[in-house]
Scaffold this motif. Structure first.
Motif, PDB file in Angstrom:
ATOM      1  N   VAL A   1       0.851  -1.174   0.000  1.00  0.00           N
ATOM      2  CA  VAL A   1       0.000   0.000   0.000  1.00  0.00           C
ATOM      3  C   VAL A   1       0.892   1.230   0.000  1.00  0.00           C
ATOM      4  CG1 VAL A   1      -1.766   1.292   1.232  1.00  0.00           C
ATOM      5  CG2 VAL A   1      -1.826  -1.215   1.225  1.00  0.00           C
ATOM      6  N   ILE A   2       0.649   2.106  -0.969  1.00  0.00           N
ATOM      7  CA  ILE A   2       1.511   3.271  -1.174  1.00  0.00           C
ATOM      8  C   ILE A   2       0.690   4.536  -1.012  1.00  0.00           C
ATOM      9  CG2 ILE A   2       3.073   4.414  -2.799  1.00  0.00           C
ATOM     10  CD1 ILE A   2       3.235   1.699  -4.287  1.00  0.00           C
ATOM     11  N   SER A   3       1.221   5.472  -0.267  1.00  0.00           N
ATOM     12  CA  SER A   3       0.567   6.774  -0.139  1.00  0.00           C
ATOM     13  C   SER A   3       1.519   7.860  -0.605  1.00  0.00           C
ATOM     14  CB  SER A   3       0.126   7.032   1.302  1.00  0.00           C
ATOM     15  OG  SER A   3       1.240   7.017   2.176  1.00  0.00           O
ATOM     16  N   GLN A   4       0.959   8.928  -1.117  1.00  0.00           N
ATOM     17  CA  GLN A   4       1.749  10.063  -1.584  1.00  0.00           C
ATOM     18  C   GLN A   4       1.191  11.351  -1.004  1.00  0.00           C
ATOM     19  OE1 GLN A   4       2.266   8.376  -6.087  1.00  0.00           O
ATOM     20  NE2 GLN A   4       2.948  10.478  -5.775  1.00  0.00           N
TER      21      GLN A   4
ATOM     22  N   GLN B   1       5.260   7.049   0.766  1.00  0.00           N
ATOM     23  CA  GLN B   1       5.378   6.166   1.921  1.00  0.00           C
ATOM     24  C   GLN B   1       4.785   4.802   1.572  1.00  0.00           C
ATOM     25  OE1 GLN B   1       6.533   7.086   5.349  1.00  0.00           O
ATOM     26  NE2 GLN B   1       6.594   4.867   5.400  1.00  0.00           N
ATOM     27  N   VAL B   2       5.513   3.721   1.915  1.00  0.00           N
ATOM     28  CA  VAL B   2       5.051   2.361   1.629  1.00  0.00           C
ATOM     29  C   VAL B   2       4.842   1.626   2.946  1.00  0.00           C
ATOM     30  CG1 VAL B   2       5.507   0.280   0.276  1.00  0.00           C
ATOM     31  CG2 VAL B   2       6.549   2.443  -0.397  1.00  0.00           C
ATOM     32  N   ASP B   3       3.873   0.732   2.979  1.00  0.00           N
ATOM     33  CA  ASP B   3       3.568   0.040   4.236  1.00  0.00           C
ATOM     34  C   ASP B   3       4.441  -1.187   4.464  1.00  0.00           C
ATOM     35  OD1 ASP B   3       0.670  -2.065   3.454  1.00  0.00           O
ATOM     36  OD2 ASP B   3       2.503  -1.660   2.329  1.00  0.00           O
TER      37      ASP B   3
ATOM     38  N   THR C   1      11.178   2.302   3.372  1.00  0.00           N
ATOM     39  CA  THR C   1       9.736   2.538   3.244  1.00  0.00           C
ATOM     40  C   THR C   1       9.401   3.951   2.778  1.00  0.00           C
ATOM     41  OG1 THR C   1       9.503   3.235   5.561  1.00  0.00           O
ATOM     42  CG2 THR C   1       9.228   0.881   5.085  1.00  0.00           C
ATOM     43  N   PHE C   2      10.382   4.751   2.459  1.00  0.00           N
ATOM     44  CA  PHE C   2      10.113   6.173   2.202  1.00  0.00           C
ATOM     45  C   PHE C   2      11.042   6.719   1.131  1.00  0.00           C
ATOM     46  CE2 PHE C   2       8.178  10.096   3.421  1.00  0.00           C
ATOM     47  CZ  PHE C   2       9.145  11.088   3.289  1.00  0.00           C
TER      48      PHE C   2
ATOM     49  N   SER D   1       6.229   4.267  -7.320  1.00  0.00           N
ATOM     50  CA  SER D   1       5.941   2.860  -7.583  1.00  0.00           C
ATOM     51  C   SER D   1       6.973   1.986  -6.887  1.00  0.00           C
ATOM     52  CB  SER D   1       5.974   2.608  -9.099  1.00  0.00           C
ATOM     53  OG  SER D   1       5.754   1.246  -9.393  1.00  0.00           O
ATOM     54  N   VAL D   2       6.559   0.775  -6.515  1.00  0.00           N
ATOM     55  CA  VAL D   2       7.486  -0.155  -5.862  1.00  0.00           C
ATOM     56  C   VAL D   2       7.347  -1.529  -6.479  1.00  0.00           C
ATOM     57  CG1 VAL D   2       7.324   1.135  -3.698  1.00  0.00           C
ATOM     58  CG2 VAL D   2       5.897  -0.887  -4.014  1.00  0.00           C
ATOM     59  N   ARG D   3       8.420  -2.250  -6.465  1.00  0.00           N
ATOM     60  CA  ARG D   3       8.393  -3.668  -6.851  1.00  0.00           C
ATOM     61  C   ARG D   3       7.795  -4.439  -5.680  1.00  0.00           C
ATOM     62  NH1 ARG D   3      11.681  -5.217 -10.997  1.00  0.00           N
ATOM     63  NH2 ARG D   3      11.224  -3.250 -11.972  1.00  0.00           N
TER      64      ARG D   3
END
Lengths: 115, 112
Positions: free
Chosen positions: A3-6, A24-26, A74-75, A94-96
């Motif tokens: 889950v990604i927030s911006q 920020q990624v969870d 995470t950031f 974006s994240v892998r």
């Protein structure tokens, strides 16, 4: 999935100023990416941000214009510097997938308008 | 350059199957076909991916031709919320040096 927030979700900025976008990624992730989506266009990769090393920029993008930080797993932040109206776009983090499947997850994006 | 070609737009009636084609005639033996979609003002969403066998999940089915030069994404019962731009991408799986390259995609409009 991750889950990604911006932050911010959107902003209107004046020409010549700079804006820093936060992602920020969870979950802890090795690889994070920043994309740009200009109005009516598809996504274009700006750079890859790996923790502990300098970001790797794609052709046409330079660190002075788009400095990136990656202080932990995470950031990340992307700064759009000395903005002009041509920088008006949606910027996406974006994240892998951190759980091993070869997929990529995207944040909701930051809609930037430069006047 | 994107390795895929897709029609720029398609319409589909609500409740009917939406069949979105993708041509990837230069696909390599170790490249997978991925599908993402982007609903207006949101980040792209992963749908499905496959190598050569047909794949199905809760969102869609992916049909890949035997020669792997084309594929079709099937949304079995399209709803208005499926209106989005759909991107077909080919890349080597688990290749962390290779990123997802997005072409222009297909703009699917689901009509009531």
């Amino acid at each position: 999935s991750a889950v990604i927030s911006q932050k911010p979700s959107r902003d209107i900025c004046q020409r010549g100023t700079s804006l820093t976008i936060q992602c920020q990624v969870d979950s802890q992730v090795t690889m994070m990416f920043w994309y740009r989506q200009q109005p009516g266009q598809s996504l274009t990769l700006i750079a890859t941000a790996n923790q502990g090393s300098e970001a790797t920029y794609e052709s046409g993008f330079v660190i002075d214009k788009f400095p990136i930080s990656r202080p932990n797993l995470t950031f990340s932040t992307l700064t759009v510097s000395n903005m002009s109206p041509e920088d008006s776009s949606i910027y996406l983090c974006s994240v892998r997938d951190p759980f091993g499947t070869d997929t990529q997850y995207f944040g909701p994006g930051t809609r930037l308008t430069v006047l | 350059d994107a390795k895929t070609t897709q029609p720029p737009s398609m319409d589909c009636a609500e409740g009917r199957a939406a069949n979105l084609p993708c041509n990837h005639s230069t696909i390599s033996g170790n490249e997978y076909v991925y599908w993402y979609r982007q609903i207006h003002s949101q980040g792209p969403q992963y749908i499905i991916h496959g190598l050569k066998n047909n794949e199905t999940n809760e969102m869609a089915s992916l049909i890949i031709t035997e020669d792997r030069k084309s594929s079709t994404l099937i949304l079995p019962h399209a709803t208005l919320r499926d209106t989005a731009v759909y991107y077909c991408i080919v890349r080597v799986a688990n290749n962390y040096g290779q990123n997802f390259v997005f072409g222009p995609g297909t703009r699917l409009s689901v009509l009531p």
